[in-house]
Scaffold this active site. Structure first.
Site, PDB file in Angstrom:
ATOM      1  N   TYR A  26      71.363  89.786 -19.101  1.00  0.00           N
ATOM      2  CA  TYR A  26      71.118  88.830 -20.182  1.00  0.00           C
ATOM      3  C   TYR A  26      71.864  89.273 -21.422  1.00  0.00           C
ATOM      4  O   TYR A  26      71.361  90.034 -22.236  1.00  0.00           O
ATOM      5  CB  TYR A  26      69.613  88.724 -20.447  1.00  0.00           C
ATOM      6  CG  TYR A  26      69.222  87.783 -21.570  1.00  0.00           C
ATOM      7  CD1 TYR A  26      69.577  86.436 -21.540  1.00  0.00           C
ATOM      8  CD2 TYR A  26      68.475  88.233 -22.660  1.00  0.00           C
ATOM      9  CE1 TYR A  26      69.208  85.576 -22.559  1.00  0.00           C
ATOM     10  CE2 TYR A  26      68.098  87.373 -23.676  1.00  0.00           C
ATOM     11  CZ  TYR A  26      68.465  86.051 -23.621  1.00  0.00           C
ATOM     12  OH  TYR A  26      68.091  85.187 -24.628  1.00  0.00           O
ATOM     13  N   TYR A  39      73.998  78.891 -19.303  1.00  0.00           N
ATOM     14  CA  TYR A  39      73.065  79.741 -20.066  1.00  0.00           C
ATOM     15  C   TYR A  39      71.678  79.461 -19.499  1.00  0.00           C
ATOM     16  O   TYR A  39      71.084  78.426 -19.781  1.00  0.00           O
ATOM     17  CB  TYR A  39      73.131  79.353 -21.539  1.00  0.00           C
ATOM     18  CG  TYR A  39      72.410  80.300 -22.485  1.00  0.00           C
ATOM     19  CD1 TYR A  39      71.022  80.422 -22.470  1.00  0.00           C
ATOM     20  CD2 TYR A  39      73.115  81.051 -23.403  1.00  0.00           C
ATOM     21  CE1 TYR A  39      70.372  81.282 -23.335  1.00  0.00           C
ATOM     22  CE2 TYR A  39      72.473  81.910 -24.287  1.00  0.00           C
ATOM     23  CZ  TYR A  39      71.109  82.026 -24.241  1.00  0.00           C
ATOM     24  OH  TYR A  39      70.466  82.871 -25.107  1.00  0.00           O
TER      25      TYR A  39
END
Lengths: 393, 130
Positions: free
Chosen positions: A341, A291
């Site tokens: 994203y 992430y």
């Protein structure tokens, strides 16, 4: 290598996306429904086979944008598991963890986990994310100080890392360049124009030390996975990702000088626990899906997950180890910076593609894949160790 | 990024700031300052010296809020009593700010700010102190 676990906790057997776009393409709820149905189909199942549903909305979205009512939108009846997971950027990985535990312990047989978000309004997502993070401990303080956005919080942490360890702008840039190199071979990636370190250094600052190219590329869209018991996974039409280890780490803050939450993060704990469960050492990992909403998050993850010495993440990246051809491929789809994203579903989805061997030109060694989620300002961490192999022995 | 509603702890701190005073919670048993993340009803709010050290800093270049013109410098400040907080740094150009820099607290219409210890700063310095 330590003693290997014989049996995976569970398996991820389906992956589905909605359309992804920088333009308005529907509501969070609609996109979530599309992604769930796609994941169910990908797993070779029908909606009637699904008896668990977990939801993850963006921290910037209102709770009602992704309600439990998604169950009814999809005609799902008699669910044995239904919850919204709200642990910021660690939520998507947490969903997979709870789904794995549920199928392992007989609460459900097939659990759909979905993230959906529509942050891009009228061409930009900058204002969507310009929300103050509660970093100092007083509610409303960062707002009063004009310290806005996750970008500011991560920029502060990155500058601290630069001050303590000598991490450089060129090293941040090397991370962005490596991600772009990976993205160029990912048909789903949004940013594929060639990027050099010179281009990076010439790009405008948003919040120093971050340039725009240190920041994630927000899109509107949703992604979902289906988790089943490991012994059912072989029935799925495509190869499953077996889950061998899971961990979380939420270090907390006390607000004192020696705490250094910018440098000492819960990913250390999340990694240690996942590695122990999988019976592996960090050196066994063949690729990482982090992430990485900001370049620095990827760099500090390398350190915290034990893949390079503390303080040397920037150098590790600048030496080319995480780029195509390097010894530890990181974010092979371009990650958050150059791919797309979708918060925690970005690393999960790329891990699935890699585990299945469907990475095409960007396919990397997939024997043991580390997947991370990271929320707050490096506050909330969750990890998975996944593999195409049912046994890691 | 989730915000919760300010409770008594938050209001006490912010009310002192609004009155132009930096106070910190102290543990009455040990006499030690408590980090601002801790919420202890028994804390005693004592005046802080107002001096500290820059641990890290940022320079915001993208304009997010009209009330805060850019470039806008913020520091992660370690107060001499031990607690840390993020606040604006005024009275120094962005290039003059560095980790390890000693700073002193001041107040303006937004509330608390910090500036270099030796710098002479006007009562209402420009936010764009470049």
């Amino acid at each position: 290598m330590g003693a290997r676990s014989c049996e995976p906790v569970a398996a991820i057997t389906g992956l589905g996306f909605s359309q992804m776009s920088r333009a308005p393409i529907g509501t969070v709820r609609e996109l979530a429904g599309t992604a769930v149905l796609a994941a169910i189909s990908d797993a070779g199942l029908a909606p009637a086979d699904i008896d668990g549903l977990l939801l993850n909305k963006s921290p910037t979205a209102a709770a009602e944008e992704l309600p439990l009512l998604l169950q009814n939108d999809l005609g799902l009846r008699d669910l044995g598991l239904l919850a919204a997971i709200d642990s910021e950027g660690s939520s998507a990985v947490q969903m997979v963890q709870y789904a794995a535990l549920a199928v392992r312990h007989g609460m459900a047989r097939a659990v759909a986990c979905v993230f959906s978000d529509t942050p891009v309004k009228s061409g930009s997502a900058g204002d969507t994310f310009a929300i103050a993070m509660p970093l100092s401990g007083i509610e409303g303080w960062e707002q009063q100080q004009g310290f806005l956005g996750a970008v500011a919080g991560y920029a502060m942490a990155a500058q601290r890392h630069m001050a303590v360890y000598g991490t450089t702008a060129e090293q941040l840039g090397a991370y962005a360049v490596a991600c772009r190199q990976w993205a160029r071979a990912n048909p789903m990636a949004f940013l594929k124009k060639p990027l050099t370190l010179h281009d990076y250094l010439a790009s405008p600052f948003v919040v120093e030390p971050f340039r725009v190219l240190d920041c994630c590329f927000p899109v509107n869209g949703a992604a979902a996975v289906v988790v089943t018991a490991a012994d059912r996974a072989a029935d799925a039409p495509l190869p499953p990702a077996y889950i061998h280890g899971m961990g979380q780490g939420h270090r907390g803050r006390n607000g004192m000088r020696e705490d250094e939450p910018e440098l000492h993060i819960g990913a250390v704990q999340a990694g240690r626990i996942a590695y122990r469960a999988a019976g592996i050492a960090p050196s066994d990992i063949t690729q990482c899906q982090f992430y990485d909403a900001f370049s620095f998050a990827g760099i500090v993850s390398l350190e915290a997950y034990g893949l390079c010495p503390e303080g040397e993440g920037g150098r590790f990246v600048a030496d080319g180890h995480t780029a195509p051809g390097g010894r530890l491929p990181v974010n092979t789809g371009g990650g958050h910076l150059s791919g797309y994203y979708l918060q925690g579903m970005t690393p999960i989805s790329e891990a699935m593609i890699q585990v299945r061997g469907l990475g095409g030109e960007r396919q990397a060694r997939n024997d043991i894949v580390l997947v991370s989620g990271n929320g707050g300002c490096l506050d909330y961490h969750a990890s998975l160790v996944v593999s195409p192999h049912r046994g890691l022995g | 990024m989730t915000m919760s509603y300010p409770g008594a702890h938050d209001r006490i701190f912010l009310d002192f700031i609004a009155a132009g005073e930096l106070r910190l919670p102290f543990d009455p048993a040990t006499g030690q300052a408590l980090g601002l993340h801790r919420r202890r009803a028994a804390a005693e709010w004592r005046p802080a010296a107002g001096t500290g050290t820059v641990l890290s800093f940022t320079v915001t270049r993208r304009q997010y809020a009209a009330a805060f013109p850019v470039p806008l410098v913020h520091g992660l400040i370690a107060l001499d009593e031990g607690p840390t907080l993020i606040a604006r740094i005024l009275g120094a150009a962005p290039a003059e700010v560095s980790a390890g820099m000693p700073v002193r607290a001041g107040f303006d219409s937004h509330g608390l700010w910090f500036g270099p210890c030796q710098a002479r700063v006007a009562e209402e310095p420009s936010h764009a102190a470049a």
